[in-house]
Scaffold this active site. Structure first.
Site, PDB file in Angstrom:
ATOM      1  N   ARG A  96      61.835  71.906  80.985  1.00 22.21           N
ATOM      2  CA  ARG A  96      62.708  72.776  80.188  1.00 22.21           C
ATOM      3  C   ARG A  96      64.121  72.220  80.025  1.00 22.21           C
ATOM      4  NH1 ARG A  96      59.532  76.601  83.054  1.00 22.21           N
ATOM      5  NH2 ARG A  96      58.139  77.718  81.628  1.00 22.21           N
ATOM      6  N   LYS A 118      71.372  66.027  68.109  1.00 21.28           N
ATOM      7  CA  LYS A 118      70.153  66.409  67.389  1.00 21.28           C
ATOM      8  C   LYS A 118      69.034  65.468  67.812  1.00 21.28           C
ATOM      9  CE  LYS A 118      70.397  67.236  62.944  1.00 21.28           C
ATOM     10  NZ  LYS A 118      70.805  67.162  61.505  1.00 21.28           N
ATOM     11  N   LYS A 201      81.841  61.435  62.751  1.00 21.10           N
ATOM     12  CA  LYS A 201      80.617  62.172  63.069  1.00 21.10           C
ATOM     13  C   LYS A 201      80.868  63.142  64.219  1.00 21.10           C
ATOM     14  CE  LYS A 201      76.169  63.214  63.287  1.00 21.10           C
ATOM     15  NZ  LYS A 201      75.087  62.256  63.537  1.00 21.10           N
ATOM     16  N   ARG A 215      78.296  70.899  59.050  1.00 17.87           N
ATOM     17  CA  ARG A 215      77.461  69.750  59.382  1.00 17.87           C
ATOM     18  C   ARG A 215      76.438  69.430  58.288  1.00 17.87           C
ATOM     19  NH1 ARG A 215      74.942  68.710  65.464  1.00 17.87           N
ATOM     20  NH2 ARG A 215      74.133  66.613  65.085  1.00 17.87           N
ATOM     21  N   ASN A 219      74.173  65.541  55.192  1.00 15.09           N
ATOM     22  CA  ASN A 219      72.909  65.304  54.493  1.00 15.09           C
ATOM     23  C   ASN A 219      73.103  64.718  53.099  1.00 15.09           C
ATOM     24  OD1 ASN A 219      70.776  66.284  56.339  1.00 15.09           O
ATOM     25  ND2 ASN A 219      71.892  68.212  56.196  1.00 15.09           N
ATOM     26  N   HIS A 222      70.433  62.445  51.461  1.00 14.90           N
ATOM     27  CA  HIS A 222      69.219  62.565  52.257  1.00 14.90           C
ATOM     28  C   HIS A 222      68.095  63.353  51.585  1.00 14.90           C
ATOM     29  CE1 HIS A 222      71.667  60.848  55.396  1.00 14.90           C
ATOM     30  NE2 HIS A 222      70.671  60.901  56.249  1.00 14.90           N
ATOM     31  N   HIS A 226      65.232  60.938  51.882  1.00 19.70           N
ATOM     32  CA  HIS A 226      64.110  61.224  52.775  1.00 19.70           C
ATOM     33  C   HIS A 226      62.786  61.260  52.013  1.00 19.70           C
ATOM     34  CE1 HIS A 226      66.198  63.173  56.524  1.00 19.70           C
ATOM     35  NE2 HIS A 226      66.135  61.854  56.588  1.00 19.70           N
ATOM     36  N   HIS A 238      66.101  53.110  56.784  1.00 19.92           N
ATOM     37  CA  HIS A 238      66.555  54.469  56.506  1.00 19.92           C
ATOM     38  C   HIS A 238      67.888  54.465  55.753  1.00 19.92           C
ATOM     39  CE1 HIS A 238      67.546  58.690  56.978  1.00 19.92           C
ATOM     40  NE2 HIS A 238      68.672  58.350  57.567  1.00 19.92           N
TER      41      HIS A 238
END
Length: 332
Positions: A96, A118, A201, A215, A219, A222, A226, A238
């Protein structure tokens, strides 16, 4: 918020030799820096995006159990974004949640994916849809790792640095006139821009840890990036797909952006990725973009840089997204 520490290789060795640590790295790093992993508890995963999945996370956790790890064990991820995301998620899940330290070894990880807490893996071909917010205890950046970085991985990191330049006016002013030096790995230029990018960042993450508002701007590029990455089977890096995504998304909404800013932003993106846009259909990109995790209420969300560090959030019905993309796709 964990602030990245810029350290020497000796500091990295000291961290890896700490008490009750468990190291996760990939096959490339393990081969290049084998001396770092001598006589340590360690899982080596295959290098590449294909390892970023729940099966790999389960394997790391099973290895930790077999090695006698406990709730006081600290996981140390040594590698690029795949290693950091996967090992971080394993740390968030093991018993956990245990502490972890991120040691990014690629440019992309140093300026973007290795910062912010993340963690996550891909499921069913969709990027990062299983994961957790789990802030590392420390982020240790040693730019000496970049000496062995392949050209593709350098351009990958440059793609995210260009994105940050579009999000912050100070970084834009420093990056635009130096883009050729950055691509060419000029040491003084790269070091300066790496620090600026990493600190930016961190500032965004500190203001919005769980991506509730500010935040989202990270993106940029992206949504299309993506989708193209998935449909093109990860043929490019990427960061190169992010650069292509920036070009595509800004072209989709060219009427909202000044001609001067458009030309400068697209020029930087093309410097990162000289490859043409993959031969993909607008309807296929749209279908893939529907699975983007930032979408809501059946609409596809695009984060559009408009100049001066400003970003506009645009939510489109899939049909309008497809029409706008189709109208500019042949020019990309």
């Amino acid at each position: 918020m964990t602030e990245a520490e810029f350290v020497s290789s000796d500091k990295i060795k000291a961290a890896l030799g700490g008490r009750n640590v468990y190291i996760v790295t990939d096959s490339n790093v393990a081969e290049l820096y084998s001396d770092l992993f001598f006589s340590v508890r360690c899982t080596v995963i295959d290098a590449g995006e294909h390892s970023k999945n729940l099966y790999t996370v389960g394997g790391i956790i099973a290895d930790m159990v077999r090695c006698g790890c406990d709730r006081k064990t600290t996981v140390i991820a040594v590698g690029g974004g795949v290693v950091g995301d996967t090992a971080g998620y394993a740390a968030a899940s093991f018993m956990r949640g245990v502490d972890w330290i991120n040691v990014p070894t690629t440019l992309l990880a140093m300026v973007d994916s290795g910062i912010g807490g993340k963690t996550g893996v891909d499921v069913g071909g969709y990027k990062n849809v299983a994961g957790a917010f789990h802030m590392p205890k420390r982020v240790l950046i040693c730019t000496e790792f970049l000496r062995t970085l392949p050209e593709r991985e350098w351009l990958c990191g440059c793609g995210e640095m260009i994105k940050h330049a579009l999000l912050d006016e100070n970084i834009f002013r420093a990056t635009f006139p130096a883009i050729d030096k950055l691509i060419a790995r000029d040491g003084e230029t790269a070091d300066k821009l790496i620090v600026m990018s990493a600190r930016y960042k961190e500032s965004v993450v500190k203001a919005d840890f769980k991506e509730g508002g500010l935040r989202k701007r990270l993106n940029v590029g992206h949504t299309v990036g993506h989708a193209a990455e998935k449909l093109d089977d990860f043929r490019l890096s990427h960061g190169e797909y992010v650069a292509l995504g920036i070009i595509a998304e800004m072209s989709m909404f060219r009427e909202r952006i000044s001609a001067d800013y458009f030309d400068k932003a697209v020029g930087m993106a093309r410097a990162v990725c000289s490859n043409g846009f993959p031969r993909l259909k607008a309807e296929d990109i749209t279908e893939a973009a529907k699975g983007d995790k930032k979408n809501a209420d059946g609409k596809i969300v695009v984060m559009l840089p408009t100049g001066g560090g400003n970003v506009e959030e645009i939510a489109l019905a899939p049909e309008e997204f497809k029409e706008r993309l189709a109208s500019c796709l042949s020019d990309l």
